[in-house]
Write an enzyme that holds these catalytic residues in place. Structure first.
Site: not given
Length: 89
Positions: A18, A36
């Site tokens: 990320r 996520n």
């Protein structure tokens, strides 16, 4: 202007995917978000100039050094009303 919804499958959680996505997106002047999912995938929405979004999709197939990307799915998405890129949830 291109907006894509992306799902990334593989070993992509707990490996900095990320944060890497946010940095890579900012380098390409993209806006959107990345997060996520509970099933182990990473989900993102990318928006920007067509060539920059397509370049980002190519980069996401590799990801950061510790990631092991198995597959990427992407589809057109409605335009976002934002001017930043965030790591969500």
């Amino acid at each position: 202007m291109l907006t894509r919804h992306v799902l990334v499958t593989g070993m992509v959680q707990g490996v900095g995917y990320r944060a890497w996505t946010r940095q890579a997106a900012l380098q390409r002047n993209l806006v959107g978000w990345v997060r996520n999912l509970a099933d182990g995938r990473v989900e993102a929405v990318l928006q920007g100039e067509d060539e920059n979004v397509l370049d980002m999709l190519d980069a996401m197939r590799q990801g950061p050094a510790m990631a092991r990307v198995e597959a990427i799915q992407s589809r057109d998405e409605e335009a976002l009303a934002t001017n930043y890129f965030e790591v969500a949830g």
